[in-house]
Design a protein around this motif. Structure first.
Motif, mmCIF file in Angstrom:
data_model
loop_
_atom_site.group_PDB
_atom_site.id
_atom_site.type_symbol
_atom_site.label_atom_id
_atom_site.label_comp_id
_atom_site.label_asym_id
_atom_site.label_seq_id
_atom_site.Cartn_x
_atom_site.Cartn_y
_atom_site.Cartn_z
ATOM 1 N N VAL A 119 -60.944 10.791 9.313
ATOM 2 C CA VAL A 119 -60.657 11.971 8.490
ATOM 3 C C VAL A 119 -59.453 12.683 9.089
ATOM 4 C CG1 VAL A 119 -61.510 14.130 7.533
ATOM 5 C CG2 VAL A 119 -63.105 12.235 7.911
ATOM 6 N N VAL A 120 -58.405 12.804 8.306
ATOM 7 C CA VAL A 120 -57.190 13.507 8.721
ATOM 8 C C VAL A 120 -57.041 14.735 7.837
ATOM 9 C CG1 VAL A 120 -54.678 13.388 8.939
ATOM 10 C CG2 VAL A 120 -56.080 11.376 9.475
ATOM 11 N N GLY A 121 -56.883 15.892 8.441
ATOM 12 C CA GLY A 121 -56.743 17.133 7.688
ATOM 13 C C GLY A 121 -55.401 17.789 7.928
ATOM 14 N N LEU A 122 -54.832 18.388 6.880
ATOM 15 C CA LEU A 122 -53.557 19.102 6.971
ATOM 16 C C LEU A 122 -53.708 20.490 6.349
ATOM 17 C CD1 LEU A 122 -51.080 16.332 5.709
ATOM 18 C CD2 LEU A 122 -51.749 16.804 8.064
ATOM 19 N N ASP A 123 -53.138 21.486 6.997
ATOM 20 C CA ASP A 123 -53.141 22.831 6.434
ATOM 21 C C ASP A 123 -52.081 23.653 7.157
ATOM 22 O OD1 ASP A 123 -55.413 24.438 4.585
ATOM 23 O OD2 ASP A 123 -54.117 25.714 5.796
#
Length: 205
Positions: free
Chosen positions: A75-79
């Motif tokens: 799981v890769v998250g960007l914000d």
């Protein structure tokens, strides 16, 4: 960072039953139940899948996805805002602006993704037309990214405020995915223009 974003339902003063349930169950936000509903309806997540979460702050969608894909998944998250939760080792969260992101750099680093999720929403100003146009622009950027990083057969779910461009977005989804459908989650506030567009089976080419 060129643009700030807020989540439509993430209000610190809104301590309703879903908020309390999320806190009791260890999730960062009540929005987790929207993803849970999307997942149950469309079977987006499964063990070993590789997931990209756009607009991942405060991290509840990453938490849920991590549990569904397991330690053989990713799981890769960007914000624009840093996720400050303790996440499992198969999760990575980055501060990034989607407008400045090179999607190919994600593929080069992590390989193609099985699922792209977007809960991005614009910073609302109270003008419905402007808010919806900004939401549609964010959705289109999320779809652009999904088109570039998803493997053939991969899935996408993105949030958008329904407005005049909604029909065009659905048509673009139909050109990109074998199946596509708008979906209004039960966790969405009554009267909200918020919808999710879900695409299953990214077309090859």
């Amino acid at each position: 960072m060129a643009r700030k974003r807020t989540k439509l339902g993430d209000r610190s003063a809104r301590h309703d039953s879903a908020y309390r349930r999320a806190k009791q169950e260890g999730f960062a936000a009540r929005a987790v139940y929207k993803l849970e509903e999307l997942d149950r309806r469309f079977h987006l997540l499964a063990p070993r899948r590789r997931v990209l979460d756009l607009g991942c702050w405060p991290g509840s969608w990453m938490q849920y996805a991590a549990g569904r894909v397991g330690d053989e998944g990713l799981v890769v998250g960007l914000d624009l805002r840093p996720v400050e939760l303790a996440l499992p080792p198969w999760c990575e969260a980055f501060v990034a602006d989607v407008d400045e992101l090179d999607p190919q750099s994600l593929v080069d680093r992590f390989g193609p993704f099985d699922v792209v999720l977007s809960d991005m929403a614009p910073k609302t100003i109270g003008d419905a037309t402007t808010d919806r146009l900004r939401s549609e622009a964010l959705f289109e950027r999320a779809l652009d990214i999904a088109t570039m990083v998803l493997r053939p057969g991969g899935h996408f779910a993105g949030k958008v405020f329904q407005g005049g461009g909604f029909g065009g977005l659905i048509e673009r989804m139909r050109l990109t995915f074998s199946q596509s459908k708008p979906f209004h989650t039960k966790g969405t506030r009554a009267g909200s223009a918020e919808h999710y567009l879900v695409g299953q089976g990214r077309r090859a080419g």
